[in-house]
Write a protein that holds these residues in place. Structure first.
Motif, mmCIF file in Angstrom:
data_model
loop_
_atom_site.group_PDB
_atom_site.id
_atom_site.type_symbol
_atom_site.label_atom_id
_atom_site.label_comp_id
_atom_site.label_asym_id
_atom_site.label_seq_id
_atom_site.Cartn_x
_atom_site.Cartn_y
_atom_site.Cartn_z
ATOM 1 N N PHE A 130 29.580 70.990 31.854
ATOM 2 C CA PHE A 130 29.842 71.751 33.062
ATOM 3 C C PHE A 130 28.718 71.755 33.983
ATOM 4 O O PHE A 130 28.983 71.422 35.223
ATOM 5 C CB PHE A 130 30.200 73.237 32.350
ATOM 6 C CG PHE A 130 31.530 73.421 32.340
ATOM 7 C CD1 PHE A 130 32.310 74.032 33.525
ATOM 8 C CD2 PHE A 130 32.252 73.070 31.242
ATOM 9 C CE1 PHE A 130 33.706 74.100 33.395
ATOM 10 C CE2 PHE A 130 33.767 73.481 31.292
ATOM 11 C CZ PHE A 130 34.310 73.874 32.209
ATOM 12 N N ILE A 131 27.880 71.741 33.410
ATOM 13 C CA ILE A 131 26.411 71.733 34.526
ATOM 14 C C ILE A 131 26.244 70.237 35.151
ATOM 15 O O ILE A 131 26.399 70.193 36.356
ATOM 16 C CB ILE A 131 24.951 71.840 33.715
ATOM 17 C CG1 ILE A 131 24.988 73.271 33.191
ATOM 18 C CG2 ILE A 131 24.012 71.385 34.673
ATOM 19 C CD1 ILE A 131 23.838 73.270 32.281
ATOM 20 N N ILE A 159 29.246 70.441 37.675
ATOM 21 C CA ILE A 159 29.162 71.131 38.822
ATOM 22 C C ILE A 159 28.258 70.657 39.897
ATOM 23 O O ILE A 159 28.292 70.538 40.889
ATOM 24 C CB ILE A 159 28.388 72.648 38.312
ATOM 25 C CG1 ILE A 159 29.640 73.370 37.588
ATOM 26 C CG2 ILE A 159 28.031 73.226 39.322
ATOM 27 C CD1 ILE A 159 29.123 74.737 36.871
ATOM 28 N N PHE A 207 30.230 68.309 41.615
ATOM 29 C CA PHE A 207 31.123 68.844 42.439
ATOM 30 C C PHE A 207 30.354 69.283 43.764
ATOM 31 O O PHE A 207 30.682 69.349 45.156
ATOM 32 C CB PHE A 207 31.736 70.155 41.802
ATOM 33 C CG PHE A 207 32.667 71.157 42.603
ATOM 34 C CD1 PHE A 207 33.913 70.577 42.451
ATOM 35 C CD2 PHE A 207 32.216 71.939 43.387
ATOM 36 C CE1 PHE A 207 34.907 71.412 43.145
ATOM 37 C CE2 PHE A 207 33.269 72.790 43.965
ATOM 38 C CZ PHE A 207 34.640 72.388 43.899
ATOM 39 N N PHE A 220 30.779 68.535 47.632
ATOM 40 C CA PHE A 220 31.127 69.604 48.580
ATOM 41 C C PHE A 220 30.103 69.500 49.742
ATOM 42 O O PHE A 220 30.576 69.546 51.071
ATOM 43 C CB PHE A 220 30.951 70.828 47.981
ATOM 44 C CG PHE A 220 31.150 72.078 48.766
ATOM 45 C CD1 PHE A 220 32.737 72.447 48.918
ATOM 46 C CD2 PHE A 220 30.326 73.120 49.295
ATOM 47 C CE1 PHE A 220 32.992 73.426 49.592
ATOM 48 C CE2 PHE A 220 30.741 74.044 50.097
ATOM 49 C CZ PHE A 220 31.967 74.242 50.107
ATOM 50 N N THR A 236 35.219 60.796 58.956
ATOM 51 C CA THR A 236 36.289 61.231 58.041
ATOM 52 C C THR A 236 36.570 60.271 56.869
ATOM 53 O O THR A 236 37.245 61.069 56.070
ATOM 54 C CB THR A 236 37.790 61.358 58.823
ATOM 55 O OG1 THR A 236 37.658 60.108 59.536
ATOM 56 C CG2 THR A 236 37.597 62.576 59.834
ATOM 57 N N MET A 278 34.506 61.847 54.363
ATOM 58 C CA MET A 278 34.824 62.957 53.805
ATOM 59 C C MET A 278 35.898 62.945 52.883
ATOM 60 O O MET A 278 36.107 63.774 52.102
ATOM 61 C CB MET A 278 35.668 63.779 55.251
ATOM 62 C CG MET A 278 34.433 64.068 55.958
ATOM 63 S SD MET A 278 35.088 65.098 57.561
ATOM 64 C CE MET A 278 35.179 66.699 56.985
ATOM 65 N N LEU A 279 36.841 61.996 53.192
ATOM 66 C CA LEU A 279 37.878 61.683 52.026
ATOM 67 C C LEU A 279 37.452 61.515 50.736
ATOM 68 O O LEU A 279 37.679 61.795 49.563
ATOM 69 C CB LEU A 279 39.001 60.864 52.677
ATOM 70 C CG LEU A 279 39.928 61.251 53.869
ATOM 71 C CD1 LEU A 279 40.847 60.138 53.986
ATOM 72 C CD2 LEU A 279 40.715 62.513 53.142
ATOM 73 N N LEU A 319 36.010 64.071 48.792
ATOM 74 C CA LEU A 319 36.905 65.050 48.225
ATOM 75 C C LEU A 319 37.511 64.608 47.068
ATOM 76 O O LEU A 319 37.534 65.208 45.999
ATOM 77 C CB LEU A 319 38.313 64.844 49.271
ATOM 78 C CG LEU A 319 38.355 65.918 50.407
ATOM 79 C CD1 LEU A 319 39.695 65.893 51.174
ATOM 80 C CD2 LEU A 319 37.999 67.476 49.977
ATOM 81 N N MET A 373 34.691 65.630 44.289
ATOM 82 C CA MET A 373 35.035 66.742 43.970
ATOM 83 C C MET A 373 36.113 67.066 43.090
ATOM 84 O O MET A 373 35.949 67.587 41.879
ATOM 85 C CB MET A 373 35.659 67.776 45.164
ATOM 86 C CG MET A 373 34.177 68.310 45.997
ATOM 87 S SD MET A 373 34.782 68.800 47.298
ATOM 88 C CE MET A 373 35.344 70.544 47.015
ATOM 89 N N LEU A 374 37.143 66.065 43.336
ATOM 90 C CA LEU A 374 38.291 66.275 42.271
ATOM 91 C C LEU A 374 37.870 65.784 40.967
ATOM 92 O O LEU A 374 38.340 65.984 39.860
ATOM 93 C CB LEU A 374 39.565 65.599 42.889
ATOM 94 C CG LEU A 374 40.158 66.474 44.065
ATOM 95 C CD1 LEU A 374 41.504 65.670 44.875
ATOM 96 C CD2 LEU A 374 40.789 67.707 43.452
ATOM 97 N N VAL A 423 35.968 67.985 38.918
ATOM 98 C CA VAL A 423 36.874 68.762 38.256
ATOM 99 C C VAL A 423 37.576 68.210 36.877
ATOM 100 O O VAL A 423 37.633 68.995 35.903
ATOM 101 C CB VAL A 423 37.891 69.526 39.099
ATOM 102 C CG1 VAL A 423 38.861 70.384 38.654
ATOM 103 C CG2 VAL A 423 37.051 70.143 40.257
ATOM 104 N N ALA A 425 35.065 68.152 34.151
ATOM 105 C CA ALA A 425 35.124 69.473 33.443
ATOM 106 C C ALA A 425 36.239 69.643 32.685
ATOM 107 O O ALA A 425 36.278 70.275 31.446
ATOM 108 C CB ALA A 425 35.145 70.513 34.688
ATOM 109 N N GLU A 459 47.064 62.940 47.886
ATOM 110 C CA GLU A 459 46.261 63.467 48.960
ATOM 111 C C GLU A 459 45.465 62.384 49.839
ATOM 112 O O GLU A 459 45.461 62.290 50.889
ATOM 113 C CB GLU A 459 45.085 64.536 48.357
ATOM 114 C CG GLU A 459 44.980 65.517 49.194
ATOM 115 C CD GLU A 459 44.332 66.955 48.402
ATOM 116 O OE1 GLU A 459 45.015 67.874 48.608
ATOM 117 O OE2 GLU A 459 43.702 66.608 47.466
#
Lengths: 102, 478
Positions: free
Chosen positions: A10-11, A14, A17, A21, A30, A33-34, A37, A40-41, A44, A47, A74
């Motif tokens: 988990f650490i 995170i 993540f 972020f 942009t 930025m994608l 994203l 980040m996904l 998760v 995790a 997305e």
């Protein structure tokens, strides 16, 4: 083979993540930025897989597959908008999108 | 799955089937009128089929769904709102020569996502419904690609909603890791509170989940996307976003909060109170200086979602039923008033112009121009403000009663302060509508509605607003 403790998974997730972020917040391009994203996904997803293996259940992996599907959908929409942005403004800078004000 | 379970989710099944048929229909014949009427009939069928789910109330349908009276009403409200959106979109879109069949496909996808959300009881189904809803909304927001501002709105919505989804997912992962269950009902029971470490993670998971939901509900301090997206999106899409998506997300919040017993947690209670107070004040104060009606409604929706949070801190489990009832009534009142306002904006705007007619100077002297439509709008605004004899008043009454029984004085105080600030800007629009009409060349907008359909829509929505305002008892029978 020794088991990796759940907290460590988990650490790590995170940290990934937070990197994603910060990328979304700090990057102006942009395309990046994608990509952030996606980071980040995937954090998760990691995790969920960690949690699933800790409980010896398939649920975590099922969620991971759902997350992969979401990420693909997305990004497809995101890239379509990106191409429109390039056509319309001739740049990929998010700061070009600042016309909506009162 | 047994036939009992299949019948219980028949509205969802009919909408899913309709989406497939829509695609076949597009392949068969491309006609905007045809697909619009097809979509509308399918939504009506789904509403009618919800009768079949009545015997299955209060039962678990597979691992993923749980149907109760609350979600049953939410399903019907969502279907009603989408039916309105489909009707209103017709006139808005027919101006241009293009065939808009994908539009109705996306509207149906949003509806399906919202319907899944409203009955879901499991992380997987919440996640699927949420993404079905938000990705289709991104497409809809950017639908009119000739407009410059839609691109900006949809990009902002894409980035922020994807961020919110991943925050929500991280919260889910944490809750799953420390409870071993993904169903709302069992999370709290199975949470491993043995060590401080696992307790911390579980708490963080709940907070992250709440943050994700707050993003989608546009609660302060996660509200920054709302005004831009409301303004940039085409008017019928804003209507969909303001009603269907908000209602569905709120039902998820209610499930998460009450089923997994978050209201017993002191930290969560403090957070929700802070969010509620912030939303009421931020929404109302920022709405004060808006000149764009869509932006103003965006800020007022932030405030309304803040008001609704007032029912969440309950003292005893016996008041949960009343809290759910208040939410239903208030959400319906909010949805009907929003539908009236956006129906009018959509009917007076055209999809081939560079933006919608949403500057409030366009509404100057509206009352003298078309008194009947203006009266409908005035009633909707008064209902949003919570003036007696309208549905919004009874809704607010429910919220205040709920706050009184649960002794949440801080929230009650900010509700009162927020409503009085709100009254100011709602009345300001009404004053503008009563001002003298100045038909000067450049500003002479055509604000008259010539389709009889939208007259009927405005009239019947206003009647609903009045009927529930005067005889709120009929809601109990429904």
């Amino acid at each position: 083979m020794s088991q990796i403790p759940l907290n460590h998974v988990f650490i790590f997730a995170i940290i990934l993540f937070v990197i994603g972020f910060i990328g979304v917040i700090a990057r102006r391009n942009t395309l990046f930025m994608l990509m952030s994203l996606e980071v980040m996904l995937n954090a998760v997803g990691l995790a969920f897989i960690g949690a699933g293996s800790a409980w010896v259940e398939a649920d975590g992996q099922v969620m991971f597959i759902l997350i992969l599907t979401l990420a693909a959908a997305e990004v497809a929409v995101g890239l379509a908008l990106l191409i429109r942005l390039q056509q319309q403004r001739q740049c990929l800078d998010i700061d070009a999108l600042n016309e909506l004000r009162e | 799955m047994s036939s009992f379970e299949l019948l219980a989710i028949s509205p969802q099944l009919i909408i899913s089937l309709a989406i497939v048929l829509q695609m076949l229909l597009i392949a068969f014949k491309r006609s905007t009128r045809l697909i619009q009427s097809f979509t509308f009939i399918c939504i009506l069928l789904a509403i009618a089929s919800s009768v079949f789910s009545l015997p299955a109330l209060n039962s678990q349908i597979t691992l993923l769904f749980y149907l109760d009276g609350f979600s049953f009403s939410i399903v019907n409200t969502i279907l009603f709102c989408s039916a309105m959106v489909v009707l209103v979109s017709g006139n808005y879109l027919t101006i241009s020569h293009e065939v808009h069949d994908e539009y109705y496909l996306l509207v149906m996808l949003v509806t399906l996502g919202a319907l899944i959300l409203s009955i879901s009881d499991h992380f997987a189904s919440v996640f699927l419904g949420l993404e079905l809803l938000s990705i289709a909304v991104i497409g809809l927001v950017g639908y009119l690609r000739d407009r410059r501002q839609t691109l900006e709105a949809s990009f902002k919505y894409l980035i922020l909603s994807a961020t919110a989804s991943s925050i929500l997912l991280l919260g889910m992962a944490m809750l799953y890791a420390y409870s071993g269950d993904m169903s709302f009902t069992y999370i709290e029971a199975n949470l491993d509170n043995s060590t401080a470490n696992s307790k911390l993670f579980a708490q963080a998971g709940s907070i992250l989940l709440l943050v994700g939901i707050a993003f989608k509900l546009s609660l302060a301090p996660f509200h920054f996307w709302t005004p831009d997206v409301y303004q940039g999106a085409p008017a019928p899409v804003t209507m969909l976003l303001a009603t269907v998506s908000k209602i569905a997300m709120f039902s998820v919040l209610i499930k998460f909060w009450f089923l997994s017993e978050q209201f017993l947690d002191q930290v969560m209670l403090t957070i929700i109170s802070l969010i509620a107070v912030a939303s009421m004040l931020v929404g109302n104060l920022l709405a004060l200086k808006q000149n764009n009606i869509k932006r103003l409604l965006a800020y007022s929706s932030i405030a309304h979602m803040g008001y609704l949070l007032i029912i969440l801190p309950v003292l005893s489990t016996s008041s949960i039923e009343f809290a759910k009832q208040s939410v239903l009534f208030y959400l319906t009142a909010y949805a009907v008033a929003t539908l009236i306002l956006f129906t009018f904006i959509a009917e007076t705007s055209k999809s081939n112009s560079s933006s919608d007619l949403d500057n409030w100077h366009n509404w100057q002297g509206l009352f003298w121009l078309s008194p009947i439509q203006a009266s409908a709008i005035i009633l909707a605004l008064l209902s949003l403000a919570g003036i007696p004899l309208s549905m919004g008043f009874i809704g607010k009454f429910y919220l205040i009663t709920s706050a009184l029984t649960n002794q949440s004085w801080l929230l009650l105080a900010s509700l009162v302060v927020g409503s009085s600030i709100g009254l100011y800007y709602y009345l300001r629009i009404i004053f503008i509508m009563f001002a003298k009409h100045i038909p000067n060349g450049a500003n002479a907008y055509d604000l008259s509605i010539n389709s009889s359909l939208s007259h009927i829509l405005l009239f019947s929505l206003t009647m609903i607003l009045l009927a529930f305002g005067i005889y709120p008892d009929i809601y109990i029978f429904l």
